[in-house]
Structures are given as C-alpha cells and as structure tokens.
Scaffold this active site. Structure first.
Site, PDB file in Angstrom:
ATOM      1  N   ASP A 113      28.435 -16.603 -47.232  1.00 17.98           N
ATOM      2  CA  ASP A 113      27.004 -16.842 -47.151  1.00 17.98           C
ATOM      3  C   ASP A 113      26.363 -16.392 -48.477  1.00 17.98           C
ATOM      4  OD1 ASP A 113      24.671 -17.549 -45.197  1.00 17.98           O
ATOM      5  OD2 ASP A 113      24.116 -15.582 -45.977  1.00 17.98           O
ATOM      6  N   HIS A 301      29.288 -21.645 -39.268  1.00 21.96           N
ATOM      7  CA  HIS A 301      29.003 -20.764 -40.398  1.00 21.96           C
ATOM      8  C   HIS A 301      29.734 -19.422 -40.287  1.00 21.96           C
ATOM      9  CE1 HIS A 301      26.713 -19.211 -43.754  1.00 21.96           C
ATOM     10  NE2 HIS A 301      26.322 -18.186 -43.029  1.00 21.96           N
TER      11      HIS A 301
END
Length: 330
Positions: A113, A301
């Site tokens: 991220d 994610h």
C-alpha cells in the site's frame, strides 16, 4: 497457512529509535545465526508494523534480520502535526537513518500500500543503500514535472474523503476505531453491506452494522485498536494530504528522469481483486527497471493476510534467486 507472529510473540521485540528528531516504534526480529542482510518492511494505510506478521517468520528463517517500523503517525511512532513529516522524502530520510543506526550498510525493502510507494522512493533517494526491493499491490509511478491530482482516477476517489476533515472527526474512540478497521479489512453488515468503497470512502451510517473481519484474530484486532487509539486518525490520514509536497520534493528529480532505470532487482506482486490498486494501473512500469519480476496473486488489497502462503512463495523465490547479490557485510 503460513506461520505468523502474534502481537506479543517472543520472536519479536518492540524497539524505539530517534530518527531525525522523531521517535519511531519498530519491530525487530533476528534470525537464529548471523544475518545475511537486513530487511526493512514498510506498512501502508490503515495498518501497522504488525501487518507484516506473516512475512516476519519467513524472512528470519531465510537468515535475514527484520525491522518493521510503525510509520509516521501510527501506533507507537510520533504523530507531529505538520504535513512535511508525512512526505516520501521524509520517510526515505528516516528509513535511511534507521539503517545507519542499526549498522546496516545495505537493506532489502518490502512495502505494501503506501509502504509500496515509499520503498520505491527510498530507492530513488538512496539507491546505494537498497540492494533489492519488493512491493505488494503498489506499482511504481515516476516523479512528474507537472502536478496531477491522484483523485482524478476513479479508483482513488475515496482519497477526497480521507484528505478532508470527516473521517478524522468521526472516527474517535476505540469503539468507532474497531468499526472502522473491521470495515476496511473486509467486514460486512448483516445484509452484506460494505462500510467502505473506493468511490465514496467510508459510509458512517453503515459502520456500526459491520461484523468482525475474518482477516484478524480477536487478539490482533484488540492490538490494532489500542495502537490506533494512541494518536487517533489524524496522523494516518495526513499521508493523503501530501500530494503537493511530494510533487515539490520531486520536481527537480523529474527533470532528469528520462532514461532512468532502477539498478537493484525489484519484485512487484499485484493483487488481482485489489479495487484501489488494480493490476491494470501497473501497465508501463517495466521501463523503469533493469531487473523487474512480476507476479500476481488472486486476492484483494489485503494480500499479505488473505494469501500469505502465495505472497511468501513469491518473496522466497525472488530473494533466493538473488541471494548471492544480497549478502551484506554485517
């Protein structure tokens, strides 16, 4: 399922370091024998150093010393107000200083991220320090000579809410932090309701209905809530408020970026079902690397937690293949 460390695992130590005037908290994990090299793992949003809990045992078993900081504004690390503390350049300077303090002449970087974006920038600013890097979910984007607002991209619309005042004002106290984290980590309401999406961001009305995430144990979630409660949401959200500052830091670099290539080996692991960072946005990044390995995992994610065995397999193959070039003089 891959091995992992728990929040209070005897295999990890919680340390602090003063890095350029800011106190950082970080996890230290040592291998059984003299380390081959030092790996620094950088987490993203909304996460903590413990986000790498499935990768720490792997890396120590491979003979690496592992350092995992809580990044600026998170957990036990300081949370200063000025936005200048939350830029890529500042993060690069602080990680370089951490490497110096622990006596690491070279480091391997891993990021996820925001941490993925950061590790590329550390390699840009400190190329001689970085012997290899891997990024999970986050592709590389080069410094630009003209400012472009990331929220113009449909998959980044949620950032408009995050950089504003609403989330910071609403997510106060441990109960709301728990609701918020459960929503971001894939928890759902009784009728399948989502508390967060990449178009609008957080749905504050739905948050109280969200059930527990499947990705964290109760102990892990309790730990996350306590660590987030130290400073609240302002620091973590500040990372979304630094676009212009990052652009200003990199304007001069962008003038000389044509023909540039990263010389160290790089692994990029995409998440097939990542709504914020879909694999398609990595198209074209290959031109910036002399040695880029691409892999993809069928996950959202939260690849580090959803498919840790697959992620770890790619990391293992990448680091094993490069083992001769990654040995340090520790």
């Amino acid at each position: 399922m891959a091995d992992k460390v728990s929040p209070y695992d005897s295999r990890i130590q919680y340390k602090t370091a003063n890095l350029n005037g800011v106190t950082y908290s970080y996890i230290l994990a040592e291998p059984a024998s003299k380390p081959k090299n030092t790996v620094v793992l950088v987490h993203g949003w909304p996460d903590l150093s413990l986000g790498w809990r499935y990768q720490i045992p792997l890396l120590t078993s491979m003979g690496f010393r592992v350092l995992v900081p809580d990044m600026m504004g998170y957990g036990g690390t300081d949370s200063p107000e000025p936005l200048s503390y939350y830029t890529y350049k500042r993060a690069a300077d602080d990680i370089a200083e951490l490497a110096r303090q622990v006596g690491a002449p070279s480091i391997i970087l891993g990021g996820h991220d925001w941490g993925g974006a950061i590790v590329y920038r550390i390699a840009l600013w400190y190329p001689k320090l970085v012997s290899a890097l891997f990024s999970v979910c986050t592709p590389y984007h080069s410094p630009r000579s003209q400012f472009m607002d990331a929220t113009k991209a449909p998959n980044f619309k949620y950032q408009l809410q995050l950089r504003g005042p609403d989330v910071q004002a609403h997510i106060l106290g441990e109960e709301k932090l728990r609701q918020f984290l459960n929503a971001l980590y894939g928890g759902r309401g009784p009728n399948g309701e989502l508390g967060f999406n990449t178009t609008e961001g957080c749905n504050f009305e739905v948050l109280p209905k969200i059930g527990p995430t499947r990705l964290l144990t109760n102990e892990e979630m309790d730990f996350y809530v306590k660590r987030y409660a130290i400073h609240g949401m302002r620091g973590p959200l500040n990372w979304y408020r630094t676009q212009e500052l990052n652009f200003e830091d990199e304007k001069e670099m962008a003038k000389n970026i044509e023909g540039f290539k990263f010389k160290m080996p790089v692994l990029f692991i995409a998440g097939t079902k990542d709504a914020a960072l879909p694999p398609a946005i990595s198209h074209g990044m290959d031109m910036w690397f002399e040695s880029l390995t691409r892999r993809e995992v069928n996950t959202s994610h939260w690849a580090l937690w959803e498919k840790p065995a697959e992620v770890n397999k790619h990391i293992t193959e990448f680091l094993s293949d490069k083992s001769e070039t990654l040995l340090s003089n520790l």
